[in-house]
Design an enzyme around this catalytic site. Structure first.
Site, short mmCIF file in Angstrom:
data_model
loop_
_atom_site.label_atom_id
_atom_site.label_comp_id
_atom_site.label_asym_id
_atom_site.label_seq_id
_atom_site.Cartn_x
_atom_site.Cartn_y
_atom_site.Cartn_z
N ARG A 62 0.82 -1.21 0.00
CA ARG A 62 0.00 0.00 0.00
C ARG A 62 0.85 1.27 0.00
O ARG A 62 0.56 2.23 -0.67
CB ARG A 62 -0.89 0.01 1.25
CG ARG A 62 -2.28 -0.49 0.94
CD ARG A 62 -3.14 -0.40 2.14
NE ARG A 62 -2.65 -1.27 3.19
CZ ARG A 62 -3.42 -2.06 3.92
NH1 ARG A 62 -4.72 -2.09 3.71
NH2 ARG A 62 -2.93 -2.82 4.86
N LYS A 171 -0.96 -17.99 6.47
CA LYS A 171 -1.93 -18.13 7.54
C LYS A 171 -2.25 -16.77 8.14
O LYS A 171 -1.46 -15.86 7.93
CB LYS A 171 -1.41 -19.11 8.60
CG LYS A 171 -0.22 -18.56 9.40
CD LYS A 171 0.19 -19.51 10.46
CE LYS A 171 -0.66 -19.34 11.70
NZ LYS A 171 0.03 -18.64 12.79
N ASP A 200 1.74 -23.66 5.57
CA ASP A 200 1.96 -23.89 6.99
C ASP A 200 3.47 -24.06 7.09
O ASP A 200 3.99 -25.09 6.64
CB ASP A 200 1.24 -25.15 7.48
CG ASP A 200 1.42 -25.33 8.96
OD1 ASP A 200 2.56 -25.16 9.45
OD2 ASP A 200 0.44 -25.63 9.65
N HIS A 201 4.17 -23.08 7.63
CA HIS A 201 5.63 -23.12 7.48
C HIS A 201 6.25 -24.30 8.22
O HIS A 201 7.38 -24.69 7.93
CB HIS A 201 6.27 -21.78 7.88
CG HIS A 201 6.37 -21.54 9.35
ND1 HIS A 201 5.31 -21.08 10.09
CD2 HIS A 201 7.39 -21.70 10.23
CE1 HIS A 201 5.69 -20.95 11.35
NE2 HIS A 201 6.95 -21.33 11.46
N LYS A 205 9.84 -27.32 7.45
CA LYS A 205 10.99 -27.59 8.34
C LYS A 205 11.57 -28.96 7.98
O LYS A 205 10.84 -29.91 7.74
CB LYS A 205 10.55 -27.57 9.81
CG LYS A 205 10.15 -26.16 10.27
CD LYS A 205 9.86 -26.11 11.75
CE LYS A 205 9.23 -24.79 12.15
NZ LYS A 205 10.16 -23.75 12.56
N GLU A 239 6.96 -22.40 23.13
CA GLU A 239 7.80 -21.23 22.85
C GLU A 239 8.16 -20.55 24.16
O GLU A 239 7.36 -20.55 25.10
CB GLU A 239 7.04 -20.22 21.99
CG GLU A 239 6.65 -20.74 20.63
CD GLU A 239 5.95 -19.66 19.84
OE1 GLU A 239 6.62 -19.02 19.03
OE2 GLU A 239 4.75 -19.44 20.05
N HIS A 263 -0.19 -25.81 12.90
CA HIS A 263 1.10 -26.49 13.04
C HIS A 263 0.98 -27.85 13.74
O HIS A 263 1.48 -28.86 13.24
CB HIS A 263 2.11 -25.62 13.80
CG HIS A 263 2.26 -24.24 13.23
ND1 HIS A 263 2.19 -23.98 11.89
CD2 HIS A 263 2.46 -23.04 13.82
CE1 HIS A 263 2.36 -22.68 11.67
NE2 HIS A 263 2.53 -22.09 12.83
C1 BG6 Z 1 3.55 -18.66 13.78
C2 BG6 Z 1 2.72 -18.09 14.92
O1 BG6 Z 1 2.73 -19.35 12.87
O2 BG6 Z 1 4.51 -19.56 14.30
C3 BG6 Z 1 3.60 -17.44 15.96
O3 BG6 Z 1 1.81 -17.13 14.40
C4 BG6 Z 1 4.69 -18.39 16.41
O4 BG6 Z 1 2.83 -17.01 17.08
C5 BG6 Z 1 5.42 -18.99 15.20
O5 BG6 Z 1 5.58 -17.68 17.23
C6 BG6 Z 1 6.39 -20.07 15.63
O6 BG6 Z 1 7.13 -20.49 14.54
P1 BG6 Z 1 8.58 -21.15 14.74
O7 BG6 Z 1 8.99 -21.53 13.35
O8 BG6 Z 1 9.43 -20.08 15.36
O9 BG6 Z 1 8.37 -22.30 15.65
#
Ligand code: BG6
Length: 515
Positions: A62, A171, A200-201, A205, A239, A263
């Protein structure tokens, strides 16, 4: 060529070197994800010579930003966040193919401008490019972007010559079942499913991909991977970080939506699915969907139900005092948002009937650790069972997703000496010791796969809906209950006591993974 032979797991990255000339357009180009993950991932693909020889990157956002300024921003992102040091040759190649376009996401004219620019690029190069759109914006603008990509015909650009544009969507994919269905419908109005890459990252991994290899490239696990041998499965995504500066987003989301629906459910489906008939994306995704479909609805009760939620109180993280969730910046004082969620799930199929799957995820936990632990039943207590002399533990296979990636097997062993005494010991495979520590980041893998059209590590439309089908009743129940049943836990702990109780019914206990 068989489907397997075409798959990157088998054909290796050589296949990727053949990616078609590509224009990558990132929507949300000045955002945090672009800065921290996407641009550094592009750079690392460049270092590995995995970007197509003709490659253009257009940042779209934007804010009006001059090209030079955007290039400096991209360079700075790479120096700050790339896993490898900036190499000026590689960077200059990427930079000279980077530009920026500004426009409002709901302004069709901006997409026409983008289309014109793509035509120009094709003219300059005298060839057709495939288009890869990466939507990395807040979800509130997913709809106008997707619709305008359709109305401006960008979604069909080059299709007549067999080059379907692709769209990657970050997401959160919806906030409940209904909104996920609506979003899927909006997408379907403009794109075919084979053009869509829902991210979904966690799937990018290394260790998560290795799960498929551990399970299906070894013969010793499959015979015991079922209700006959497995006592329970525990999936932890913990985390140490708190909500940080993201309270605006997080307080509307909470741990169940932010981490569990995506995840941990992905980790569960890869752990529990049946062997796919091939490594073709649809074979794998079919099996993942089947597992999700077999998950029984959760029992939701104030006591002894299948779901627990909590948020953190003040506490100590690595010896430092940190505030509670409700004291964090921008968290409303009456917030009932959970920063920790734990679920007990049962998969109602032949393989898993009766085996509890425990899922938990939380912020401000004792350590940062993500793991999948398969806990096996004890052997019959005939030989080594006399009182305390034998410290027999369950055999456990732990797939450590991060950090300190690896696989550990817990076994019982004899302590050397004249007396027979036992002790649990670890057999350990550590990624970094074996392969070195500089492995590709999830986003490198995912951008590359989208570029070459491999959707294995992306979520299919029906998959996301199945996952929301399980999670949405819990969200609704918690919303109705307001703060009833909302527990607290000290920052730096392993979560609330209620989560321990979730396991006691079946005489299980959470693992306490070390840092
Ligand atoms: C994200 C969440 O999808 O994943 C975050 O929105 C989270 O809240 C993060 O911290 C964690 O990802 P990773 O790869 O650091 O475990």
């Amino acid at each position: 060529m068989s489907e397997n032979a075409r798959h990157p797991f088998l054909s290796g990255l050589s296949k990727h070197r053949g990616a078609h000339p590509t224009v990558l357009v990132i929507f949300g180009a000045s955002g945090d994800l672009t800065k921290r993950k996407l641009i550094p991932a592009l750079y690392n693909l460049g270092v590995d010579n995995l970007l197509p020889s003709d490659f253009k990157f257009i940042g779209f956002g934007r804010k009006p930003i001059p090209n030079d300024e955007f290039r400096s921003f991209a360079k700075e992102s790479t120096s700050n966040f790339s896993r490898r040091k900036l190499n000026s040759d590689v960077w200059n190649r990427i930079e000279s193919n980077t530009e920026y376009l500004s426009g409002n996401y709901d302004d069709l004219e901006a997409y026409r401008k983008l289309h014109d620019r793509i035509h120009e690029i094709e003219k300059e190069h005298d060839r057709q490019f495939q288009l890869l759109f990466y939507i990395s914006t807040p979800p509130s603008v997913f709809e106008p972007i997707i619709t305008n990509l359709g109305v401006s015909k960008l979604s069909r650009h080059g299709q007549s010559s067999g080059l379907k544009p692709k769209v990657v969507i970050e997401k959160p994919f919806g906030k409940d079942l209904e909104s996920a269905r609506e979003l899927n419908q909006i997408i379907r109005n403009q794109f075919d499913e084979d053009q869509v890459y829902r991210i979904d990252h966690y799937l990018g991994k290394e260790t998560v991909q290795d799960l498929l290899v551990q399970r299906f490239a070894n013969s010793i696990f499959e015979p015991i991977w079922n209700r006959e041998y497995v006592k329970c499965v525990q999936i932890t995504v913990a985390e140490q970080l708190g909500v940080g500066t993201r309270a605006g987003y997080y307080d509307q989301s909470g741990a169940l939506r932010d981490m569990i629906q995506n995840h941990t459910m992905q980790l569960l489906s890869l752990t529990a699915m049946e062997p796919p008939v091939s490594l073709a994306p649809e074979s794998i995704r079919d099996e993942k969907v089947k597992v999700l479909k077999a998950i029984q609805p959760l029992e939701l009760r104030r006591d002894a139900g299948d779901a627990v939620r909590a948020h953190y109180r003040e506490g100590l993280i690595e010896g430092e005092r940190v505030p509670g969730y409700k004291e964090e910046d921008n968290v409303p004082p009456g917030s009932t948002t959970e920063t920790y969620a734990a679920l007990r799930l049962f998969i109602n199929n032949w393989r898993w009937k009766g085996v509890p799957f425990y899922l938990r995820s939380g912020k401000r936990m004792a350590h940062r650790v993500s793991e999948i632990a398969i806990q096996f039943k004890r052997p019959p207590g005939i030989l080594f069972s006399e009182g305390n002399r034998f410290d027999l533990s369950h055999n456990v296979m732990v797939i450590r997703v991060q950090p300190d990636e690896g696989v550990t097997l817990l076994l019982n062993s004899k302590i050397p000496g004249l007396e027979t005494r036992t002790q649990p010991v670890k057999m350990h495979f550590n990624y970094s010791t074996t392969y070195g520590s500089n492995t590709p980041e999830a986003y490198e893998r995912l951008i590359l796969d989208a570029m070459v059209g491999d959707s294995t590590l992306f979520i299919r439309g029906d998959e996301t809906e199945e996952s929301w089908r399980i999670i949405t009743p819990v969200l609704d129940y918690w919303k109705e209950s307001r703060n009833q049943g909302l527990e607290t836990y000290s920052a730096g702990s392993w979560g609330p006591l209620a989560a321990e109780r979730l396991l006691w019914d079946l005489k299980d206990e959470w693992r306490r993974p070390s840092a």
